[in-house]
Design a protein around this motif. Structure first.
Motif, PDB file in Angstrom:
ATOM      1  N   ARG A   1      38.397  40.400  34.703  1.00  0.00           N
ATOM      2  CA  ARG A   1      38.103  41.162  36.171  1.00  0.00           C
ATOM      3  C   ARG A   1      38.744  42.371  36.006  1.00  0.00           C
ATOM      4  NH1 ARG A   1      40.478  37.045  40.369  1.00  0.00           N
ATOM      5  NH2 ARG A   1      43.031  37.857  39.907  1.00  0.00           N
TER       6      ARG A   1
ATOM      7  N   SER B   1      38.448  37.403  45.892  1.00  0.00           N
ATOM      8  CA  SER B   1      39.932  37.783  45.279  1.00  0.00           C
ATOM      9  C   SER B   1      39.483  38.886  44.266  1.00  0.00           C
ATOM     10  CB  SER B   1      40.345  36.600  44.442  1.00  0.00           C
ATOM     11  OG  SER B   1      39.765  36.306  43.387  1.00  0.00           O
TER      12      SER B   1
ATOM     13  N   ASP C   1      48.692  36.753  39.628  1.00  0.00           N
ATOM     14  CA  ASP C   1      49.188  38.112  39.193  1.00  0.00           C
ATOM     15  C   ASP C   1      50.395  38.414  39.885  1.00  0.00           C
ATOM     16  OD1 ASP C   1      48.418  38.008  42.092  1.00  0.00           O
ATOM     17  OD2 ASP C   1      47.867  40.178  42.102  1.00  0.00           O
TER      18      ASP C   1
ATOM     19  N   GLY D   1      47.113  31.197  46.139  1.00  0.00           N
ATOM     20  CA  GLY D   1      45.651  31.082  46.212  1.00  0.00           C
ATOM     21  C   GLY D   1      45.068  30.718  47.610  1.00  0.00           C
TER      22      GLY D   1
ATOM     23  N   GLY E   1      50.450  31.825  41.254  1.00  0.00           N
ATOM     24  CA  GLY E   1      49.107  32.441  41.610  1.00  0.00           C
ATOM     25  C   GLY E   1      48.640  33.042  40.103  1.00  0.00           C
TER      26      GLY E   1
END
Ligand code: DC
Length: 221
Positions: free
Chosen positions: A184, A100, A128, A33, A126
């Motif tokens: 997303r 992101s 992914d 991140g 994180g």
């Protein structure tokens, strides 16, 4: 090299669990991140808003992100400047979230993350890591907790910092962020098929570290 992926939503205790477990294992703890936050900081400094009405690729060409481990702690550098503290503001958080979601940004940071895992034993935190960054990770965890629990933890943390916050606002924020992150288009937040779902609801952080260490030791031996 051994790599352990730890994905999950904000507030589930991921980073504390990852730090604690990495210390016990003698692995490097990589907070991915922070990389998105570093890129976000540059866009903030360029004066862009979270709409990102700009040529993202062109801005990325002006950015060099580095990650270094100083006394075992991760530091991130933006064009040579240590920005590890500057990336923690609410503005940087919002911008990290915006950048992101952009494919060129994710592509820009991908190889750096993979290289770290090729060269070190890592515990990488994180969204992914198990699905995209390290699909062949030795072990994969999806760390989660109920929305109530995460809202409670965040509320307590902010009250302890002396901030005047409203529980319902925090709860609604978390729900919205979860929805955005998991819907997303690119690299949505979701467990990999072979991720171990690790629910921290009702645990203290130490209980969670102990529980995850038990699983890691079982699986690695
Ligand atoms: O974990 P964090 O709050 O420091 O992450 C900052 C932002 O970056 C957050 O909006 C999610 C995003 N992020 C991501 O998309 N992929 C990652 N591997 C890590 C973070």
């Amino acid at each position: 090299m051994i790599s352990i992926a730890l994905d999950g939503p904000a507030g589930a205790g991921k980073s504390t669990i990852a730090k604690g477990a990495a210390k016990e294992l003698g692995f490097i703890y990589v907070d991915t991140g922070a990389l998105y936050r570093t890129v976000g900081l540059k866009f903030l400094r360029e004066g862009y808003t979270t709409e990102l009405n700009c040529d993202i690729e062109a801005v990325l060409k002006t950015i060099e992100v580095d990650i270094k481990f100083i006394d075992g702690t991760q530091h991130v550098f933006l064009n040579g400047e240590d920005v590890s503290d500057l990336i923690r503001t609410p503005e940087a958080s919002m911008m990290a979230s915006a950048v992101s979601a952009k494919p060129p940004v994710r592509a820009f940071l991908l190889e750096m993350q993979r290289k770290l895992a090729r060269e070190n034993n890592v515990l990488m935190d994180g969204r992914d890591i198990a699905t995209v960054v390290l699909p062949n990770a030795t072990l994969k965890f999806f760390v989660t907790a109920s929305v109530e629990e995460r809202a409670n933890r965040r509320y307590k943390e902010l009250i302890e910092k002396g901030m005047d916050v409203n529980y319902d606002d925090i709860y609604n924020d978390i729900e919205t962020r979860d929805y955005n992150d998991s819907h997303r288009e690119i690299a949505p937040l979701k467990p990999a098929e072979d991720s171990i779902i690790f629910d921290t609801t009702g645990n203290t952080l130490q209980e969670s570290i102990d529980a995850i260490m038990t699983i890691i030791n079982e699986r690695l031996n």
